[in-house]
Design a protein around this motif. Structure first.
Motif, mmCIF file in Angstrom:
data_model
loop_
_atom_site.group_PDB
_atom_site.id
_atom_site.type_symbol
_atom_site.label_atom_id
_atom_site.label_comp_id
_atom_site.label_asym_id
_atom_site.label_seq_id
_atom_site.Cartn_x
_atom_site.Cartn_y
_atom_site.Cartn_z
ATOM 1 N N GLY A 1 0.805 -1.211 0.000
ATOM 2 C CA GLY A 1 0.000 0.000 0.000
ATOM 3 C C GLY A 1 0.842 1.266 0.000
ATOM 4 O O GLY A 1 0.520 2.243 -0.683
ATOM 5 N N THR A 2 1.930 1.236 0.767
ATOM 6 C CA THR A 2 2.815 2.407 0.835
ATOM 7 C C THR A 2 3.456 2.688 -0.512
ATOM 8 O O THR A 2 3.489 3.839 -0.970
ATOM 9 C CB THR A 2 3.908 2.174 1.888
ATOM 10 N N MET A 3 3.968 1.652 -1.161
ATOM 11 C CA MET A 3 4.609 1.845 -2.456
ATOM 12 C C MET A 3 3.616 2.311 -3.516
ATOM 13 O O MET A 3 3.919 3.177 -4.338
ATOM 14 C CB MET A 3 5.282 0.544 -2.901
ATOM 15 N N ALA A 4 2.415 1.735 -3.494
ATOM 16 C CA ALA A 4 1.391 2.137 -4.460
ATOM 17 C C ALA A 4 1.003 3.600 -4.262
ATOM 18 O O ALA A 4 0.851 4.354 -5.231
ATOM 19 C CB ALA A 4 0.166 1.238 -4.337
ATOM 20 N N ALA A 5 0.842 4.006 -2.999
ATOM 21 C CA ALA A 5 0.485 5.388 -2.707
ATOM 22 C C ALA A 5 1.592 6.351 -3.130
ATOM 23 O O ALA A 5 1.315 7.428 -3.683
ATOM 24 C CB ALA A 5 0.195 5.548 -1.212
ATOM 25 N N TYR A 6 2.838 5.957 -2.902
ATOM 26 C CA TYR A 6 3.952 6.828 -3.279
ATOM 27 C C TYR A 6 4.047 6.967 -4.793
ATOM 28 O O TYR A 6 4.234 8.075 -5.315
ATOM 29 C CB TYR A 6 5.264 6.285 -2.720
ATOM 30 N N VAL A 7 3.922 5.851 -5.493
ATOM 31 C CA VAL A 7 3.978 5.905 -6.962
ATOM 32 C C VAL A 7 2.848 6.781 -7.501
ATOM 33 O O VAL A 7 3.054 7.585 -8.416
ATOM 34 C CB VAL A 7 3.893 4.486 -7.555
ATOM 35 N N LEU A 8 1.667 6.646 -6.929
ATOM 36 C CA LEU A 8 0.526 7.449 -7.357
ATOM 37 C C LEU A 8 0.792 8.931 -7.128
ATOM 38 O O LEU A 8 0.584 9.765 -8.023
ATOM 39 C CB LEU A 8 -0.725 7.011 -6.597
ATOM 40 N N GLY A 9 1.256 9.282 -5.923
ATOM 41 C CA GLY A 9 1.551 10.685 -5.627
ATOM 42 C C GLY A 9 2.654 11.236 -6.498
ATOM 43 O O GLY A 9 2.578 12.381 -6.979
ATOM 44 N N ARG A 10 3.686 10.445 -6.734
ATOM 45 C CA ARG A 10 4.811 10.878 -7.568
ATOM 46 C C ARG A 10 4.357 11.142 -9.006
ATOM 47 O O ARG A 10 4.741 12.143 -9.609
ATOM 48 C CB ARG A 10 5.904 9.818 -7.536
ATOM 49 N N GLN A 11 3.531 10.238 -9.533
ATOM 50 C CA GLN A 11 3.071 10.407 -10.910
ATOM 51 C C GLN A 11 2.193 11.647 -11.053
ATOM 52 O O GLN A 11 2.207 12.311 -12.099
ATOM 53 C CB GLN A 11 2.294 9.161 -11.353
ATOM 54 N N LEU A 12 1.439 11.973 -10.033
ATOM 55 C CA LEU A 12 0.614 13.181 -10.075
ATOM 56 C C LEU A 12 1.468 14.453 -10.068
ATOM 57 O O LEU A 12 1.055 15.494 -10.595
ATOM 58 C CB LEU A 12 -0.353 13.195 -8.891
ATOM 59 N N THR B 1 1.036 3.824 -15.477
ATOM 60 C CA THR B 1 1.527 3.729 -14.104
ATOM 61 C C THR B 1 0.493 4.247 -13.117
ATOM 62 O O THR B 1 0.289 3.667 -12.046
ATOM 63 C CB THR B 1 2.839 4.514 -13.948
ATOM 64 N N LEU B 2 -0.165 5.350 -13.455
ATOM 65 C CA LEU B 2 -1.214 5.903 -12.600
ATOM 66 C C LEU B 2 -2.343 4.889 -12.394
ATOM 67 O O LEU B 2 -2.808 4.681 -11.263
ATOM 68 C CB LEU B 2 -1.774 7.183 -13.225
ATOM 69 N N ALA B 3 -2.781 4.271 -13.478
ATOM 70 C CA ALA B 3 -3.885 3.318 -13.394
ATOM 71 C C ALA B 3 -3.508 2.102 -12.554
ATOM 72 O O ALA B 3 -4.290 1.658 -11.707
ATOM 73 C CB ALA B 3 -4.299 2.885 -14.805
ATOM 74 N N VAL B 4 -2.311 1.576 -12.777
ATOM 75 C CA VAL B 4 -1.868 0.394 -12.024
ATOM 76 C C VAL B 4 -1.719 0.723 -10.541
ATOM 77 O O VAL B 4 -2.165 -0.035 -9.670
ATOM 78 C CB VAL B 4 -0.540 -0.137 -12.596
ATOM 79 N N ALA B 5 -1.079 1.880 -10.239
ATOM 80 C CA ALA B 5 -0.858 2.265 -8.850
ATOM 81 C C ALA B 5 -2.183 2.504 -8.121
ATOM 82 O O ALA B 5 -2.372 2.075 -6.975
ATOM 83 C CB ALA B 5 0.013 3.512 -8.778
ATOM 84 N N ALA B 6 -3.113 3.197 -8.786
ATOM 85 C CA ALA B 6 -4.413 3.476 -8.166
ATOM 86 C C ALA B 6 -5.185 2.184 -7.913
ATOM 87 O O ALA B 6 -5.795 2.010 -6.847
ATOM 88 C CB ALA B 6 -5.218 4.411 -9.055
ATOM 89 N N THR B 7 -5.162 1.270 -8.874
ATOM 90 C CA THR B 7 -5.858 -0.007 -8.717
ATOM 91 C C THR B 7 -5.254 -0.832 -7.585
ATOM 92 O O THR B 7 -5.971 -1.408 -6.760
ATOM 93 C CB THR B 7 -5.793 -0.813 -10.031
#
Length: 233
Positions: free
Chosen positions: A183-194, A212-218
């Protein structure tokens, strides 16, 4: 317009803080602090190699000065360090899921400090802006008011790290090992991509960010659902 040596100093400080946080969490979980520290130290060294290789893959023009020039990518560090932890945990007899979970907030706090090094050394800069929220900074060539992308990413990492830490402590380290790390890695990737569109440098791929946004959010949504089901029992 940059502070020489600030990147190395603040990244080193971030790494020290990360190892310290990880050690405290290891003690609370009943893991060997020494073994966890040794595995994480080796994983960090592997991560540094990964950070350099990732940078050279993304910026091929830097290959001719690979040994003398700077340049590293946090994505490569995370990937390399994760491989180091995955390989090192079984060798040291440490539960992999638990090790990854206590590493999650530690890594985020390390990034929180390290991104200040990027800000003061002029890398990963934001686009120039006339907004009142702009902060004067340099890209090593021109000092102007810019969107402080490094500081924004630092704030994102701090928020995610604090959330991961609260979840770990309040949940009593129960549940499915590894779920906090995912969850932490997914949240970080999502925030970074934004935040990436706010940077001065252009995107390296046409559709990579959207995918990457779609995968991280999912992945983040699925992780939250699983966590709620587990901790609601």
């Amino acid at each position: 317009g940059v502070l020489l040596g600030s990147w190395a100093a603040l990244v080193a400080l971030g790494a020290a803080v990360a190892l310290g946080v990880q050690g405290v969490l290891a003690a609370l979980l009943g893991l060997s602090v020494i073994e966890v520290g040794l595995v994480s130290l080796v994983a960090s060294l592997i991560g540094l190699v990964g950070a350099k290789l990732y940078y050279l893959a993304v910026y091929p023009d830097a290959r001719r000065r690979a040994l003398s020039g700077g340049g590293m990518c946090i994505q490569g560090f995370v990937l390399g360090a994760a491989v180091g932890l995955i390989v090192g945990a079984p060798v040291a007899g440490i539960d992999l899921g638990s090790l990854l979970d206590i590493t999650a907030p530690a890594l985020m706090f390390g990034m929180t400090i390290g991104r200040f090094g990027c800000f003061f050394s002029g890398c990963c800069v934001g686009r120039p802006t006339a907004s009142r929220w702009g902060v004067w900074s340099s890209d090593r060539r021109l000092g102007v008011r810019r969107i402080p992308t490094q500081l924004l990413e630092s704030a994102v990492a701090a928020t995610i790290g604090a959330t991961a830490l609260v979840v770990l402590v309040t949940a009593g380290f129960s549940g499915l090992p590894g779920i906090v790390f995912i969850g932490t890695m997914a949240a970080y990737v999502l925030g970074r991509q934004l935040l990436l569109p706010l940077r001065a440098e252009s995107s390296k791929t046409r559709h990579g960010r959207a995918i990457t946004l779609a995968v991280a959010a999912t992945l983040l949504l699925a992780d939250i659902v699983v966590a709620v089901i587990i901790y609601a029992r």
